[in-house]
Enzyme design. Structure first.
Site, short mmCIF file in Angstrom:
data_model
loop_
_atom_site.label_atom_id
_atom_site.label_comp_id
_atom_site.label_asym_id
_atom_site.label_seq_id
_atom_site.Cartn_x
_atom_site.Cartn_y
_atom_site.Cartn_z
N SER A 144 0.82 -1.07 -0.13
CA SER A 144 -0.07 -0.03 0.16
C SER A 144 0.92 1.31 0.01
O SER A 144 2.07 1.07 0.48
CB SER A 144 -0.97 0.03 1.08
OG SER A 144 -1.59 1.32 1.41
N TYR A 157 -1.91 -0.77 10.37
CA TYR A 157 -1.92 -1.31 8.61
C TYR A 157 -0.82 -1.05 7.79
O TYR A 157 0.07 -1.81 7.21
CB TYR A 157 -3.35 -0.86 7.90
CG TYR A 157 -3.45 -0.92 6.53
CD1 TYR A 157 -3.78 -2.11 6.10
CD2 TYR A 157 -3.25 -0.05 5.73
CE1 TYR A 157 -4.15 -2.38 4.87
CE2 TYR A 157 -3.36 -0.24 4.27
CZ TYR A 157 -3.61 -1.60 3.91
OH TYR A 157 -3.96 -1.54 2.59
#
Length: 256
Positions: A144, A157
């Protein structure tokens, strides 16, 4: 749109896509199948997985959890029934809690890392030796943009996706000589259920978080699953034969 010339781009190549039942994994699986790949599809959601498999000729579906070694082993064994493994996409992942790092519970942390990091590692563990035995292959792991810079909204995350980046680069350093080429795709905000969930977790502040996220993007919009999938297919293809170990943002310039 797939052209006649593209239709055979992955013809005869066998691969595994994790998280194939929804989101970005679904789009990648459908596009790979459309371009000739024969796939093993792994996801926890049996109904969603069956729907994707119907549009992937010759696909084998494995209902399971990427964080469970036995489930990933079953998916890898299914590869053996299709042919030599040449492709791997690890798209399975979860967002986890959108709270400051000290407020993340131990259970939330463990589950997040089990899926995002351990799940990626298990797929690599079971598929890379098969690729090497077949003479090589191409891998795309999903990280990401939050794995490339710190993120105060979902720091756990971010940490898990940073781990995926370094795990993949370490794989390149140790296995390229055996025919393995691996890259990381790092999406920014993409119009998926995960993005909508990240806004919903803000409660009454959901609209403000969405506006803030959109405003930070130079293109002024969120990306689409198709834009990420096209990047993944390029990285898997022979056109990217000298692209190796790259963490590629697909984020509209957000990290520029």
């Amino acid at each position: 749109m797939t052209t006649t010339a593209d239709a055979a781009r992955f013809g005869g190549r066998v691969g595994l896509v994790t998280g194939a039942g929804s989101g970005l994994g679904r789009d990648v699986a459908l596009r790979l199948a459309r371009e000739g790949a024969r796939l093993v599809l792994l996801d926890r959601n049996a109904e969603a997985l069956a729907a994707v498999a119907r549009d992937c000729p010759g696909a084998e579906s494995v209902v399971g959890d990427v964080a469970v070694a036995a489930d990933v082993a079953r998916a890898a064994a299914a590869l053996d029934r299709l042919g030599p493994a040449r492709l791997l996409v690890t798209a399975a992942g979860i967002l986890g809690p959108t709270v400051p790092l000290p407020e993340v519970s131990e259970a939330e942390w463990d589950r997040l890392f089990a899926i995002n990091v351990k799940g990626t590692w298990l797929a690599l563990k079971h598929v890379v030796p098969r690729m090497e035995a077949a003479g090589g292959g191409a891998i795309v792991t999903f990280a990401s943009g939050a794995g490339l810079v710190g993120n105060p909204v979902f720091p756990a995350y971010s940490a898990s996706k940073g781990a995926v980046v370094m795990m993949t680069r370490s794989l390149v350093a140790g296995h390229t000589a055996k025919g393995i080429r691996a890259n990381i795709v790092c999406p920014g905000p993409i119009e998926t259920p995960m993005l909508r969930d990240s806004f919903a977790q803000a409660g009454d502040g959901a609209a403000a978080r969405e506006d803030y996220t959109r405003a930070r993007n130079p293109m002024g919009r969120f990306g689409t699953p198709a834009e990420v999938a096209e990047t993944v297919l390029f990285l898997l293809s022979d056109a990217a034969s000298y692209v190796n170990g790259v963490a590629m943002p697909v984020d509209g310039g957000r990290l520029a």
